[in-house]
Design a protein around this motif. Structure first.
Motif, PDB file in Angstrom:
ATOM      1  N   MET A 140      13.585   5.981 -19.322  1.00  0.00           N
ATOM      2  CA  MET A 140      12.772   5.948 -18.122  1.00  0.00           C
ATOM      3  C   MET A 140      13.559   5.257 -17.010  1.00  0.00           C
ATOM      4  SD  MET A 140       9.096   4.042 -17.428  1.00  0.00           S
ATOM      5  CE  MET A 140       9.690   2.435 -17.884  1.00  0.00           C
ATOM      6  N   LYS A 141      13.310   5.691 -15.801  1.00  0.00           N
ATOM      7  CA  LYS A 141      13.871   5.058 -14.611  1.00  0.00           C
ATOM      8  C   LYS A 141      12.730   4.343 -13.910  1.00  0.00           C
ATOM      9  CE  LYS A 141      17.356   8.615 -14.060  1.00  0.00           C
ATOM     10  NZ  LYS A 141      17.772   9.768 -13.267  1.00  0.00           N
ATOM     11  N   LEU A 142      12.870   3.014 -13.776  1.00  0.00           N
ATOM     12  CA  LEU A 142      11.822   2.191 -13.189  1.00  0.00           C
ATOM     13  C   LEU A 142      12.281   1.628 -11.851  1.00  0.00           C
ATOM     14  CD1 LEU A 142       9.081   0.690 -13.382  1.00  0.00           C
ATOM     15  CD2 LEU A 142      10.297  -1.119 -14.641  1.00  0.00           C
ATOM     16  N   GLY A 143      11.494   1.867 -10.818  1.00  0.00           N
ATOM     17  CA  GLY A 143      11.737   1.281  -9.500  1.00  0.00           C
ATOM     18  C   GLY A 143      10.709   0.185  -9.263  1.00  0.00           C
ATOM     19  N   ILE A 144      11.182  -0.969  -8.830  1.00  0.00           N
ATOM     20  CA  ILE A 144      10.287  -2.088  -8.538  1.00  0.00           C
ATOM     21  C   ILE A 144      10.463  -2.472  -7.079  1.00  0.00           C
ATOM     22  CG2 ILE A 144       9.709  -4.497  -9.032  1.00  0.00           C
ATOM     23  CD1 ILE A 144      10.760  -4.027 -11.897  1.00  0.00           C
ATOM     24  N   ILE A 145       9.357  -2.481  -6.342  1.00  0.00           N
ATOM     25  CA  ILE A 145       9.366  -2.961  -4.964  1.00  0.00           C
ATOM     26  C   ILE A 145       8.804  -4.369  -5.011  1.00  0.00           C
ATOM     27  CG2 ILE A 145       8.489  -2.634  -2.625  1.00  0.00           C
ATOM     28  CD1 ILE A 145       8.285   0.393  -3.304  1.00  0.00           C
ATOM     29  N   LEU A 146       9.645  -5.345  -4.687  1.00  0.00           N
ATOM     30  CA  LEU A 146       9.255  -6.756  -4.738  1.00  0.00           C
ATOM     31  C   LEU A 146       9.045  -7.255  -3.314  1.00  0.00           C
ATOM     32  CD1 LEU A 146       8.873  -9.193  -6.663  1.00  0.00           C
ATOM     33  CD2 LEU A 146      11.278  -9.706  -6.313  1.00  0.00           C
ATOM     34  N   GLU A 147       7.793  -7.572  -2.991  1.00  0.00           N
ATOM     35  CA  GLU A 147       7.429  -7.957  -1.622  1.00  0.00           C
ATOM     36  C   GLU A 147       6.977  -9.405  -1.497  1.00  0.00           C
ATOM     37  OE1 GLU A 147       5.493  -4.712   0.868  1.00  0.00           O
ATOM     38  OE2 GLU A 147       4.579  -4.418  -1.104  1.00  0.00           O
ATOM     39  N   THR A 148       7.239 -10.221  -2.499  1.00  0.00           N
ATOM     40  CA  THR A 148       6.737 -11.590  -2.467  1.00  0.00           C
ATOM     41  C   THR A 148       7.847 -12.591  -2.727  1.00  0.00           C
ATOM     42  OG1 THR A 148       5.067 -13.101  -3.377  1.00  0.00           O
ATOM     43  CG2 THR A 148       6.118 -11.590  -4.925  1.00  0.00           C
TER      44      THR A 148
END
Length: 106
Positions: free
Chosen positions: A1-9
């Motif tokens: 699996m390819k996981l993208g994480i958007i971290l906004e904190t």
């Protein structure tokens, strides 16, 4: 699996857990990219005795993870580009989302 994480904190525990998720995913054989946006571009500066975000970030990178950081967010905070978090664009974020099988926002 390819996981993208958007971290906004830059909240200590949330950022720490975001990197823990990313590291666990890498250890399961998945590919992971993190896009730092908003306050998230400040994660390198988080200092907390209980939640060592910098340590987790470097563990993620050492395990083969990739971090991108929103250039507009970096510039609005008068920050510099760095090796760990190269300046990227919203197009790079969109490309990460397209690349990902799943995307998570933290």
């Amino acid at each position: 699996m390819k996981l993208g994480i958007i971290l906004e904190t830059k909240e200590h525990e949330k950022a720490w857990n975001g990197f823990r998720l990313a590291i666990a995913s890498l250890k399961q054989g998945h590919e992971v990219k993190i896009f730092l946006m908003g306050e998230g571009v400040e994660v390198e500066d988080i200092t907390d005795e209980k939640f060592n975000v910098s340590e987790k970030m470097h563990e993620f990178l050492d395990d083969g993870g990739k971090i991108l950081a929103c250039g507009t967010c970096i510039k609005s905070r008068h920050r510099e580009d760095s090796t760990e978090c190269p300046i990227s664009t919203m197009i790079d974020c969109v490309e990460m989302i397209d690349w990902s099988d799943n995307t998570v926002t933290i």
